[in-house]
Enzyme design. Sequence first.
Site, PDB file in Angstrom:
ATOM      1  N   GLY A  37       0.817  -1.206   0.000  1.00 15.23           N
ATOM      2  CA  GLY A  37       0.000   0.000   0.000  1.00 15.23           C
ATOM      3  C   GLY A  37       0.846   1.249   0.000  1.00 15.23           C
ATOM      4  CE  LYS A  38       4.479   5.931  -3.360  1.00 12.21           C
ATOM      5  NZ  LYS A  38       5.262   5.880  -4.624  1.00 12.21           N
ATOM      6  N   GLY A  39       0.433   5.738   0.466  1.00 12.71           N
ATOM      7  CA  GLY A  39      -0.425   6.886   0.715  1.00 12.71           C
ATOM      8  C   GLY A  39       0.350   7.999   1.369  1.00 12.71           C
ATOM      9  CB  SER A  40      -0.778  11.171   2.945  1.00  9.88           C
ATOM     10  OG  SER A  40      -1.731  10.596   3.820  1.00  9.88           O
ATOM     11  N   GLY A  42       2.965   7.086   3.977  1.00  9.32           N
ATOM     12  CA  GLY A  42       4.201   6.400   3.600  1.00  9.32           C
ATOM     13  C   GLY A  42       3.884   5.208   2.723  1.00  9.32           C
ATOM     14  CE  LYS A  59       2.457   2.691   8.466  1.00 15.21           C
ATOM     15  NZ  LYS A  59       1.565   3.467   9.374  1.00 15.21           N
ATOM     16  CG  ASP A 156      -8.594   6.202  10.957  1.00 16.26           C
ATOM     17  OD1 ASP A 156      -9.764   6.471  10.598  1.00 16.26           O
ATOM     18  OD2 ASP A 156      -7.631   6.173  10.160  1.00 16.26           O
TER      19      ASP A 156
END
Length: 355
Positions: A37-40, A42, A59, A156
Amino acid sequence: MAAKGIHFEADGAEPEDQDASQQRELFTRFEVQKLLGKGSYGTVYRVKRLSDGGIYALKEADVKKMSQVERMDAVNEIRLLASVKHPNVIKYHEAFLDGNQLCIVMEYAPNGDLSRFIKKGNELKKAFPEEIIWRYFIQICQGLQSLHSNQIIHRDIKPMNIFVGDHDVVKVGDLGIAKMIKEGCAKTQIGTPHYMPPELWMNRPYSFSSDLWALGCLLYELMTYRVPFEAKSMGELRTKVLSGRYRPITPGKYTNDLIMLMQSLLQLNPARRPELDKILALPIVQKHMNGVPVKKAEKAPSEHNVYSTIKIPSDLRLLQGRLPAAEYEGEKGHGKPDADGVIKAKHAPPAAVGH
């Protein structure tokens, strides 16, 4: 059926750019197998640790590109993850600074997260069996209970942050915005909008019951493959959440016991949402615990069970010695940070590239 996100001193030293000719520590110790996975926040990879052949999730995030607040959040995630030991919470193994990259090695869940299975079930038009929902729900409650007993609010809870391991063992993960509160309530408005409780939308203080609202949203989603409050704008979403109105579950699809439990979690008044201890003690929940791995959270643990706040040095390269000890099965760690956030190591921590 297997169902399968740090303020620096102004004169703080930034990490040096990674020299292209310098081999990163990551690649000397791990074999990167797959992008997960990839996002804001990392990038997350599935990796193989060369020394033991174990498969882990790693991560990494570029600390040089992070704001001060983001750096604090990253270190806080490491601190909390390393503090909680429970089979229904993703396990911490190690954190290290590798040039500009802050790396966290965690337990790998081979079956991915619950959002994957919700999407797949929706595509196949095949409902989750109720027994599977109970099995997953009970384990999520146990993982959350472990966090709450350590005074940690997850903040979350959603399908993307619930992971499924072998044998349908479910684990709460991603403590990127989790917060430890010693007393009182939290006030920062944060979380994923579709799972945020009314008190956050009204900018009111909130506490552990905010996780229970999100848990109710997740339970609804497992039964319907849709979130309870859908909207085309944030304003419309706020109105719907504050009204507490959502589309009823189709009669006969699931038992009244499961539906009523979901409804009890989606109470507008946070004081009316049942506590996790009471949920797990319900006769109907006890009935469905057969075959579910059960481990009760420790009651009222002492503060030293949770790592103290990790102070970030002005020279980021010194952060390595302040991170929690590595924890691999059969291997001893390096001790815990002292009151100043410095680890008195039994063994020298791995050297960070760029020193």
